[in-house]
Motif scaffolding. Structure first.
Motif, PDB file in Angstrom:
ATOM      1  N   PRO A  12      -1.833 -28.239  12.510  1.00 34.12           N
ATOM      2  CA  PRO A  12      -1.801 -26.770  12.534  1.00 34.12           C
ATOM      3  C   PRO A  12      -1.781 -25.746  13.963  1.00 34.12           C
ATOM      4  O   PRO A  12      -1.529 -26.322  14.541  1.00 34.12           O
ATOM      5  CB  PRO A  12      -2.740 -26.251  11.823  1.00 34.12           C
ATOM      6  CG  PRO A  12      -3.569 -26.857  12.041  1.00 34.12           C
ATOM      7  CD  PRO A  12      -3.919 -28.564  12.866  1.00 34.12           C
ATOM      8  N   ILE A  13      -0.451 -25.603  13.816  1.00 28.94           N
ATOM      9  CA  ILE A  13      -0.422 -24.713  15.117  1.00 28.94           C
ATOM     10  C   ILE A  13      -1.388 -22.607  15.187  1.00 28.94           C
ATOM     11  O   ILE A  13      -0.817 -21.898  13.863  1.00 28.94           O
ATOM     12  CB  ILE A  13       1.074 -24.519  15.495  1.00 28.94           C
ATOM     13  CG1 ILE A  13       1.988 -25.911  16.203  1.00 28.94           C
ATOM     14  CG2 ILE A  13       1.433 -23.428  16.875  1.00 28.94           C
ATOM     15  CD1 ILE A  13       3.523 -25.500  14.975  1.00 28.94           C
ATOM     16  N   VAL A  14      -1.570 -22.550  15.932  1.00 28.52           N
ATOM     17  CA  VAL A  14      -2.874 -21.451  15.727  1.00 28.52           C
ATOM     18  C   VAL A  14      -2.625 -20.977  16.783  1.00 28.52           C
ATOM     19  O   VAL A  14      -2.941 -20.947  18.369  1.00 28.52           O
ATOM     20  CB  VAL A  14      -3.846 -22.008  15.148  1.00 28.52           C
ATOM     21  CG1 VAL A  14      -4.578 -22.505  15.894  1.00 28.52           C
ATOM     22  CG2 VAL A  14      -5.048 -20.698  15.406  1.00 28.52           C
TER      23      VAL A  14
ATOM     24  N   ALA B  29       0.336 -29.893   6.122  1.00 29.97           N
ATOM     25  CA  ALA B  29      -0.745 -30.527   5.249  1.00 29.97           C
ATOM     26  C   ALA B  29      -1.518 -29.288   5.199  1.00 29.97           C
ATOM     27  O   ALA B  29      -1.423 -28.287   6.343  1.00 29.97           O
ATOM     28  CB  ALA B  29      -1.739 -31.458   5.024  1.00 29.97           C
ATOM     29  N   SER B  30      -1.967 -29.548   3.967  1.00 31.78           N
ATOM     30  CA  SER B  30      -2.353 -27.492   3.378  1.00 31.78           C
ATOM     31  C   SER B  30      -3.812 -27.017   4.969  1.00 31.78           C
ATOM     32  O   SER B  30      -4.292 -27.926   5.143  1.00 31.78           O
ATOM     33  CB  SER B  30      -3.385 -27.867   2.471  1.00 31.78           C
ATOM     34  OG  SER B  30      -1.898 -27.202   1.406  1.00 31.78           O
ATOM     35  N   VAL B  31      -3.767 -26.273   5.443  1.00 31.29           N
ATOM     36  CA  VAL B  31      -4.701 -25.604   6.416  1.00 31.29           C
ATOM     37  C   VAL B  31      -6.445 -26.139   5.242  1.00 31.29           C
ATOM     38  O   VAL B  31      -6.272 -25.065   4.276  1.00 31.29           O
ATOM     39  CB  VAL B  31      -4.505 -24.465   7.154  1.00 31.29           C
ATOM     40  CG1 VAL B  31      -5.736 -23.766   7.912  1.00 31.29           C
ATOM     41  CG2 VAL B  31      -3.977 -24.127   7.604  1.00 31.29           C
ATOM     42  N   THR B  32      -7.285 -25.965   5.417  1.00 28.80           N
ATOM     43  CA  THR B  32      -8.505 -26.554   5.018  1.00 28.80           C
ATOM     44  C   THR B  32      -9.556 -24.990   5.446  1.00 28.80           C
ATOM     45  O   THR B  32     -10.521 -25.446   4.822  1.00 28.80           O
ATOM     46  CB  THR B  32      -9.604 -27.824   4.687  1.00 28.80           C
ATOM     47  OG1 THR B  32      -8.652 -27.976   5.726  1.00 28.80           O
ATOM     48  CG2 THR B  32      -8.464 -28.670   3.670  1.00 28.80           C
ATOM     49  N   ALA B  33      -9.436 -25.030   6.985  1.00 31.75           N
ATOM     50  CA  ALA B  33     -10.261 -23.961   7.469  1.00 31.75           C
ATOM     51  C   ALA B  33      -9.644 -22.819   8.590  1.00 31.75           C
ATOM     52  O   ALA B  33      -8.617 -23.599   9.027  1.00 31.75           O
ATOM     53  CB  ALA B  33     -11.575 -24.710   8.039  1.00 31.75           C
TER      54      ALA B  33
ATOM     55  N   THR C 144     -15.650 -18.908   9.687  1.00 35.54           N
ATOM     56  CA  THR C 144     -15.005 -19.524   8.776  1.00 35.54           C
ATOM     57  C   THR C 144     -13.885 -18.123   8.548  1.00 35.54           C
ATOM     58  O   THR C 144     -14.871 -17.607   7.472  1.00 35.54           O
ATOM     59  CB  THR C 144     -15.878 -20.117   7.631  1.00 35.54           C
ATOM     60  OG1 THR C 144     -16.119 -21.515   8.724  1.00 35.54           O
ATOM     61  CG2 THR C 144     -14.415 -21.140   7.293  1.00 35.54           C
ATOM     62  N   ASN C 145     -12.573 -18.097   8.225  1.00 35.23           N
ATOM     63  CA  ASN C 145     -11.892 -16.932   7.477  1.00 35.23           C
ATOM     64  C   ASN C 145     -10.925 -17.530   7.112  1.00 35.23           C
ATOM     65  O   ASN C 145      -9.507 -16.902   6.978  1.00 35.23           O
ATOM     66  CB  ASN C 145     -11.979 -16.447   8.426  1.00 35.23           C
ATOM     67  CG  ASN C 145     -12.886 -15.560   9.651  1.00 35.23           C
ATOM     68  OD1 ASN C 145     -13.147 -16.144  10.727  1.00 35.23           O
ATOM     69  ND2 ASN C 145     -13.584 -14.832   9.167  1.00 35.23           N
ATOM     70  N   GLY C 146     -10.866 -18.180   5.320  1.00 31.67           N
ATOM     71  CA  GLY C 146     -10.162 -18.379   5.095  1.00 31.67           C
ATOM     72  C   GLY C 146      -9.362 -19.867   5.056  1.00 31.67           C
ATOM     73  O   GLY C 146      -9.914 -20.637   5.583  1.00 31.67           O
ATOM     74  N   SER C 147      -8.828 -20.392   4.002  1.00 37.23           N
ATOM     75  CA  SER C 147      -8.513 -21.499   4.598  1.00 37.23           C
ATOM     76  C   SER C 147      -6.243 -20.949   4.056  1.00 37.23           C
ATOM     77  O   SER C 147      -5.826 -22.038   3.021  1.00 37.23           O
ATOM     78  CB  SER C 147      -7.791 -22.323   2.867  1.00 37.23           C
ATOM     79  OG  SER C 147      -8.633 -21.897   1.751  1.00 37.23           O
ATOM     80  N   ALA C 148      -5.470 -20.933   4.825  1.00 35.58           N
ATOM     81  CA  ALA C 148      -4.330 -20.844   4.458  1.00 35.58           C
ATOM     82  C   ALA C 148      -3.873 -20.454   5.807  1.00 35.58           C
ATOM     83  O   ALA C 148      -4.167 -20.285   6.738  1.00 35.58           O
ATOM     84  CB  ALA C 148      -3.873 -19.883   3.563  1.00 35.58           C
ATOM     85  N   THR C 149      -2.268 -20.560   5.795  1.00 33.11           N
ATOM     86  CA  THR C 149      -1.679 -19.850   7.060  1.00 33.11           C
ATOM     87  C   THR C 149      -1.509 -18.238   6.778  1.00 33.11           C
ATOM     88  O   THR C 149      -2.366 -17.791   6.215  1.00 33.11           O
ATOM     89  CB  THR C 149       0.006 -20.759   7.201  1.00 33.11           C
ATOM     90  OG1 THR C 149       0.051 -20.200   5.999  1.00 33.11           O
ATOM     91  CG2 THR C 149      -0.002 -21.962   7.237  1.00 33.11           C
TER      92      THR C 149
ATOM     93  N   ASN D 274      -6.552 -28.663   9.717  1.00 30.77           N
ATOM     94  CA  ASN D 274      -5.667 -29.612   8.220  1.00 30.77           C
ATOM     95  C   ASN D 274      -6.537 -31.111   8.177  1.00 30.77           C
ATOM     96  O   ASN D 274      -7.230 -31.356   8.734  1.00 30.77           O
ATOM     97  CB  ASN D 274      -4.271 -29.006   8.149  1.00 30.77           C
ATOM     98  CG  ASN D 274      -3.732 -30.227   9.275  1.00 30.77           C
ATOM     99  OD1 ASN D 274      -4.700 -31.162   9.708  1.00 30.77           O
ATOM    100  ND2 ASN D 274      -2.177 -30.320   9.657  1.00 30.77           N
ATOM    101  N   SER D 275      -6.183 -31.840   7.296  1.00 32.38           N
ATOM    102  CA  SER D 275      -6.484 -33.259   7.334  1.00 32.38           C
ATOM    103  C   SER D 275      -6.315 -33.949   8.257  1.00 32.38           C
ATOM    104  O   SER D 275      -6.462 -34.697   7.933  1.00 32.38           O
ATOM    105  CB  SER D 275      -5.898 -33.814   5.931  1.00 32.38           C
ATOM    106  OG  SER D 275      -4.093 -33.915   5.255  1.00 32.38           O
ATOM    107  N   VAL D 276      -5.436 -34.134   8.861  1.00 27.52           N
ATOM    108  CA  VAL D 276      -4.803 -34.532  10.326  1.00 27.52           C
ATOM    109  C   VAL D 276      -6.032 -33.850  11.369  1.00 27.52           C
ATOM    110  O   VAL D 276      -6.336 -35.387  11.885  1.00 27.52           O
ATOM    111  CB  VAL D 276      -3.765 -34.300  10.343  1.00 27.52           C
ATOM    112  CG1 VAL D 276      -3.495 -35.138  12.110  1.00 27.52           C
ATOM    113  CG2 VAL D 276      -2.186 -34.678   9.765  1.00 27.52           C
ATOM    114  N   GLY D 277      -6.285 -33.022  11.380  1.00 30.52           N
ATOM    115  CA  GLY D 277      -8.014 -32.777  12.484  1.00 30.52           C
ATOM    116  C   GLY D 277      -7.494 -31.220  12.520  1.00 30.52           C
ATOM    117  O   GLY D 277      -7.138 -30.363  12.131  1.00 30.52           O
TER     118      GLY D 277
END
Length: 864
Positions: free
Chosen positions: A747-749, A774-778, A797-802, A826-829
Motif C-alpha cells: 500500500p501507500i500510506v 489488494a485489500s488492506v488488512t491492518a 491497529t486502527n482498522g483495515s481499509a484505505t 496487505n497480502s504483498v507486505g
C-alpha cells in the motif's frame, strides 16, 4: 435581577432559535387485573433510531431529555445520508467552556471554526478522525452569540452557541476523543448522553418483580406520562385479563379475558391465546359469523386494529391502499406485543406452516378441532375495508412477508394452507409467546475446512435451544476478534443440531475470526471462536488461462477454451475479469453477435448445471426447472466460475455489477460492448421452457445476489438501457467471472502530525491513499526511541481499509524523544509512511517532520 432576566430571555430565545424542546417522560406501573399501582424495578428507554439507551431505577421514574430539531444546514438524524452530524452544544448558554458531539459516517477530515457575530475567527481546529462519535471542547473569553462552523470536503454545517463570557482558557477548540454512541445511566433522570430528535422512535421496557416485562413504543413531541399495565407471570394454560384502550392499536375500549394453551402439534413449546385478539370470547362454531367472536382486524405491519359490525367499521378512517413495502411485520408495530405485553407476538410463517402440517389440517375442521379453536372470522377487503367471508373462511396473518405480499394461514371448507396475500387486507390475529423459562441457546463452532483464496467452509451445532425455538443459526466472521451478526454472516436454517456454512466473498491472504451463532426469542448466543487465513491468489491478471471443460454437473459439453483476462475496469478496478462469457469459444465479434460460439453457456440462478443452446437444441435437454423459490444468494458450492475456472474465481455480486454499470456510464449496450469486457447481447433461456430468446438483441448476466426468494439480481442491457434488475431465478443467463487481481504492490500510506502530546500519551494517525491492488488488512502507527520504527516495535491497529485513521499512543516515557511512522499491510507486505519525531518533555512539546521517500514495490522500511 437584571442579569437573571437577561439569561432567562436568552434561554427562551435559544430554545426557539436552536429548535430544542425540553421533554419530561414519566413512567409508572399498575397491575392489569386489579388496577393497583405497582413500584417499577426499572425502565429501559431505547432510541431505536439513534441506537442509544438509558435505564432508570425508581418506583415512579422520570426522564428529562431535550428533543432536538435538526440544527445547522439540514443537519439530519444519525443514520441519514449526510457525511456527519453536529449535535447542539451542552451546556448552552455556557460560561468559559462547552462540549459538542460530532458523528462521522466514515473516517475523514473535519475542520472546526468558531466565529463571533461580526464574522471574526476566534479559533480553528483541523485533523482526520475515525468514523463514529467524537467529543470536542470549545473555550472562549468572548460573550454573546457565536457561530460554530464544521465542514468536511463536501459539506458545511453551522450551529449557534451562546457564551456568557468570563472564560479563563482563551479561545480554543480541543478534541476530547472518541465517545460511545449512547449511555446507560443509573438513577439519573437528566440524561445528557441520550440523543433524541423529534420524530425518533423510542422503546420503553418496564420491569416489575413477579410480572412480565412490558414494552411500549412512542415518538413523543411533548411531556408524557406512561402507565404500564403489567401482567402477572403465569404458567401457560391459565387465563389473563387485558384492558384494551381505544387508540392507535385497539379500535374500542374493551376488557377481555384471554385463555391460553400449549402443546399444539407442530409448535409444542409455544403458548397461544385461545381466541382472536380483540374477541369477547372464543367462537361457538367454526362458521360463527358474529363480531364478538371474530375480534379485530389488522392490515399487514400496521398497528391500528379495526372492529367491524357487518355494516360499520371502527375507526372509519381513510383506508390504507395499497401497502407496498419490502418489510416483515416490524416488532414496533406488533399488536400482540403492544396489547398483551412483552413476549407476546405474531406467529411467523414457519410457525403457521409447522402447525398446519403438524395438525394435518386439510380444511377448516383441522383449525377448529385443535385446541386453538380457530374459526372462519373472515377479513376486511384490501381495496375498501369492507367485511368479507365472516362465517365462511378464516384468514390469520403471520409476521413474515411473501414475495408479493404477506404470508397468512388461510382455510375454508375444502382447504387449509399458508399463502401470500395482499398486505392491504385486514385479518385477525392469533398471538403466541415462548415459555417463561426460556434462556439463550447453546451453540458450538466447527473447524474451518475447504479454505480457498475467497471462500471456506464452516458451521457448528446448536446443542440446546434454551427452551425456545431456534429462529436462525449460522456463522459470522470478521477480520477482527469476536464477530457478531452485525458483521458478515450466514443463515443456515433454524432448529437444533449440526449445520454447515459457506463463507464467501473473502479476501485472499487474510486472517479471519469465526463464531457460530443461534437465535431464539431471548436473544443471540455465540459459540467458541476459531481462526483461519485464506490462501493467497497467485494468478497475474492480463495473461490468458486455458481450461479443459468436461461435460457433467457443470459444463454441458467437452470443450477447451482459452480465456483472456483484464483488470482496472471502472467501478471494480482491483478485480480481474475474463474477457468472454463462461463457456464461449471466443470473444464476441459485435455487440449483436447472435452466434452460439460467442455466447457461451447459460445458467439458472444458484444452479451448477450449465446449458448450451444452438438455437434449436438445448444441451443437456433435461427437464427444465420451472420454479426456484429459496431465500438464498448463489452459494459458493454451486458457483460455476469457481468450479470450472478454479479457486478464486466467482460470479460478480450485484454491488459489483452496479458499480461497473455506474462507473462506466453504461446507458445502453454500447457501454458494455465498448468497455474492456466486450460484453454483448447473448440473450437467455426462457424461464418457463428453457427455449433460447433474444440472442443478438439483449444481454443478461447473473450476479450472485438474491433479490427475493423467487428473484435474483442480474445485469440487463439492450439498445435502449443498461441496469441491474431482479428477475425470475428460473431464467438462464450468461456468466462473466471475476477474481481479485494479483498484480498488487504494498500500500501507500502517509503519517499524520502528532498532536495532543502529554507526558505518557499522544495522538497520531495516517492516511492509506492506495491499497496497492489488494485489500488492506491492518493499519496504524508504530513508534520507537530509535529511527525507522516497524510493527515489531510498539504499534497500534486502527482498522483495515484505505482512508484516514487516528491512533492513540499510550505507555510513553516522559521526557523522551520518539520516532513514529504510519503503516499499512496487505497480502504483498507492509508499507510505512514518512517518519516524524516528537518529544514529550514536561511543559515543552515539539514535533519535527523528517521527509523521505519509500521505494515502490517493496515492503519494509526505506533503506532496510
Amino acid at each position: 435581577m437584571k442579569k437573571f432576566y437577561l439569561i432567562s430571555v436568552l434561554l427562551f430565545g435559544l430554545i426557539n432559535v436552536y429548535s430544542q424542546t425540553p421533554i419530561t417522560l414519566t413512567f409508572q406501573a399498575k397491575d392489569s387485573l386489579t388496577q393497583n399501582a405497582l413500584d417499577l424495578d426499572s425502565v429501559n428507554v431505547k432510541n431505536l433510531t439513534e441506537n442509544c439507551d438509558t435505564t432508570l431505577y425508581d418506583a415512579v421514574s422520570v426522564l428529562n431529555i431535550v428533543a432536538l430539531w435538526p440544527v445547522g444546514i439540514e443537519n439530519p438524524a444519525v443514520g441519514g445520508s449526510e457525511s456527519f452530524v453536529v449535535m447542539q452544544n451542552v451546556p448552552n448558554p455556557f460560561q468559559g467552556s462547552t462540549l459538542v458531539r460530532i458523528w462521522l459516517r466514515n473516517a475523514g477530515e473535519l475542520n472546526l471554526a468558531v466565529y463571533d457575530n461580526q464574522g471574526n475567527s476566534l479559533s480553528q481546529y483541523h485533523r482526520g478522525f475515525d468514523k463514529g462519535w467524537h467529543l470536542f471542547g470549545i473555550s472562549t473569553k468572548e460573550s454573546g452569540l457565536l457561530l460554530l462552523k464544521v465542514s468536511d470536503n463536501a459539506l458545511t454545517k453551522t450551529i449557534k452557541i451562546l457564551s456568557t463570557g468570563n472564560g479563563n482558557e482563551g479561545n480554543r477548540i480541543t478534541c476530547k476523543g472518541p465517545i460511545a454512541q449512547g449511555s446507560t445511566l443509573k438513577s439519573s433522570p437528566d440524561v445528557t448522553g441520550f440523543i433524541y430528535y423529534l420524530g425518533n422512535q423510542l422503546q420503553y421496557t418496564a420491569y416489575v418483580g413477579g410480572y412480565q416485562a412490558r414494552i411500549l413504543f412512542d415518538n413523543p413531541v411533548s411531556s408524557e406520562t406512561y402507565t404500564f399495565a403489567m401482567l402477572s407471570s403465569f404458567t401457560c394454560g391459565t387465563s389473563f385479563t387485558i384492558s384494551h384502550v381505544a387508540g392507535e392499536v385497539a379500535p374500542v375500549n374493551k376488557t377481555v379475558i384471554y385463555g391460553t394453551v400449549t402443546n399444539i402439534p407442530g409448535e409444542t413449546s409455544k403458548c397461544w391465546i385461545t381466541s382472536n385478539l380483540g374477541a369477547d370470547h372464543q367462537a361457538t362454531a367454526l362458521s360463527d359469523a358474529t363480531e364478538a367472536s371474530g375480534g379485530w382486524y389488522w392490515q399487514f405491519n400496521r398497528k391500528q386494529g379495526y372492529k367491524h359490525t357487518g355494516s360499520v367499521r371502527t375507526p372509519n378512517t381513510t383506508w390504507i391502499y395499497p401497502i407496498e413495502e419490502d418489510l416483515d411485520w416490524q416488532a414496533a408495530n406488533d399488536p400482540c406485543a403492544i396489547e398483551l405485553g412483552s413476549g407476546w407476538r405474531l406467529p411467523t410463517y414457519i410457525e403457521w406452516y409447522n402447525v398446519d402440517a403438524g395438525g394435518n389440517w386439510t380444511n377448516w375442521n383441522g383449525p377448529w378441532n385443535s385446541a386453538l379453536k380457530m374459526h372462519a372470522a373472515g377479513k376486511l377487503e384490501a381495496s375498501d375495508g369492507s367485511l368479507y367471508s365472516r362465517g365462511s373462511r378464516g384468514y390469520y396473518w403471520s409476521s413474515t412477508q411473501g414475495w408479493s405480499g404477506g404470508y397468512d394461514l388461510s382455510f375454508g371448507s375444502t382447504s387449509s394452507s399458508i399463502q401470500s396475500a395482499v398486505k392491504a387486507n385486514a385479518k385477525p390475529l392469533r398471538c403466541l409467546r415462548e415459555p417463561n423459562t426460556a434462556a439463550l441457546p447453546t451453540v458450538t463452532t466447527a473447524g474451518i475446512t475447504g479454505i480457498t483464496p475467497t471462500s471456506a467452509n464452516g458451521g457448528g451445532e446448536v446443542t440446546n435451544d434454551g427452551g425456545a425455538s431456534i429462529t436462525a443459526r449460522g456463522v459470522c466472521w470478521s477480520t477482527s476478534p469476536n464477530p457478531t451478526t452485525a458483521d458478515s454472516f450466514t443463515y443456515d436454517d433454524w432448529g437444533t443440531g449440526a449445520f454447515v456454512s459457506n463463507l464467501t466473498d473473502l479476501i485472499p491472504g487474510t486472517p479471519y475470526y469465526v463464531r457460530s451463532y443461534a437465535t431464539n426469542f431471548i436473544g443471540t448466543a455465540y459459540g467458541n471462536e476459531v481462526t483461519f487465513t485464506t490462501l493467497p491468489f497467485s494468478f497475474t491478471c492480463g495473461t490468458s488461462i486455458t481450461i479443459n471443460h468436461v461435460a457433467g454437473a457443470v459444463a454441458p459439453v467437452n470443450k477447451t477454451v482459452t480465456y483472456g483476462t483484464v483488470t482496472n475496469i471502472p467501478g471494480a478496478p482491483s478485480k480481474c475479469w475474463i474477457t468472454s462469457n463462461l463457456g464461449a469459444d471466443h470473444q464476441a465479434t459485435s455487440k449483436s453477435d447472435a452466434s452460439e460460439p460467442s455466447a457461451g453457456w447459460y445458467w439458472q440462478f444458484n444452479r451448477k448445471q450449465g446449458y448450451k443452446h444452438t438455437g434449436s437444441v438445448r444441451t443437456p435437454n433435461t427437464t427444465w426447472i420451472t420454479s426456484i423459490n429459496e431465500n438464498l444468494s448463489w452459494q459458493a458450492s454451486n458457483d460455476p466460475c469457481a468450479l470450472e475456472l478454479g479457486s478464486g474465481w466467482r460470479i460478480p455480486t450485484n454491488t459489483e455489477w452496479t458499480n461497473v454499470d455506474a462507473a462506466g456510464n453504461w446507458t445502453d449496450w454500447n457501454g458494455p460492448w465498448n468497455s474492456a469486457l466486450k460484453m454483448h447481447a447473448a440473450g437467455g433461456l426462457y424461464y418457463s421452457s428453457g427455449a433460447l430468446v433474444s440472442r443478438g438483441t439483449w444481454g443478461g448476466y447473473w450476479s450472485s445476489t438474491s433479490d427475493l426468494a423467487t428473484h435474483g439480481y442480474y445485469l440487463l442491457f439492450d439498445n435502449i438501457e443498461s441496469l441491474t434488475y431482479g428477475y425470475y431465478k428460473e431464467y438462464g443467463y450468461s456468466l462473466r467471472c471475476l477474481a481479485y487481481a494479483s498484480a498488487s504492490t504494498i500500500p501507500i500510506v502517509s503519517t499524520s502530525p502528532v498532536i495532543d502530546i502529554a507526558q505518557t500519551t499522544a495522538t497520531g494517525g495516517g492516511n492509506v491513499t492506495s491499497d496497492g491492488g489488494a485489500s488492506v488488512t491492518a493499519r496504524g502507527v508504530c513508534w520507537s526511541t530509535s529511527q525507522n520504527p516497524t510493527i515489531g516495535d510498539s504499534h497500534t491497529t486502527n482498522g483495515s481499509a484505505t482512508g484516514i485513521f487516528v491512533s492513540n499512543l499510550t505507555g510513553l516515557s516522559p521526557n523522551t524523544p520518539y520516532y513514529i511512522r504510519a503503516y499499512a499491510t496487505n497480502s504483498v507486505g507492509t508499507a510505512y509512511g514518512n517518519e516524524m519525531t516528537f518529544y514529550n518533555a514536561a511543559g515543552s512539546f515539539y514535533l519535527r517532520f523528517i521527509p523521505h521517500h519509500q521505494p515502490s514495490g517493496r515492503s519494509g522500511s526505506p533503506g532496510e
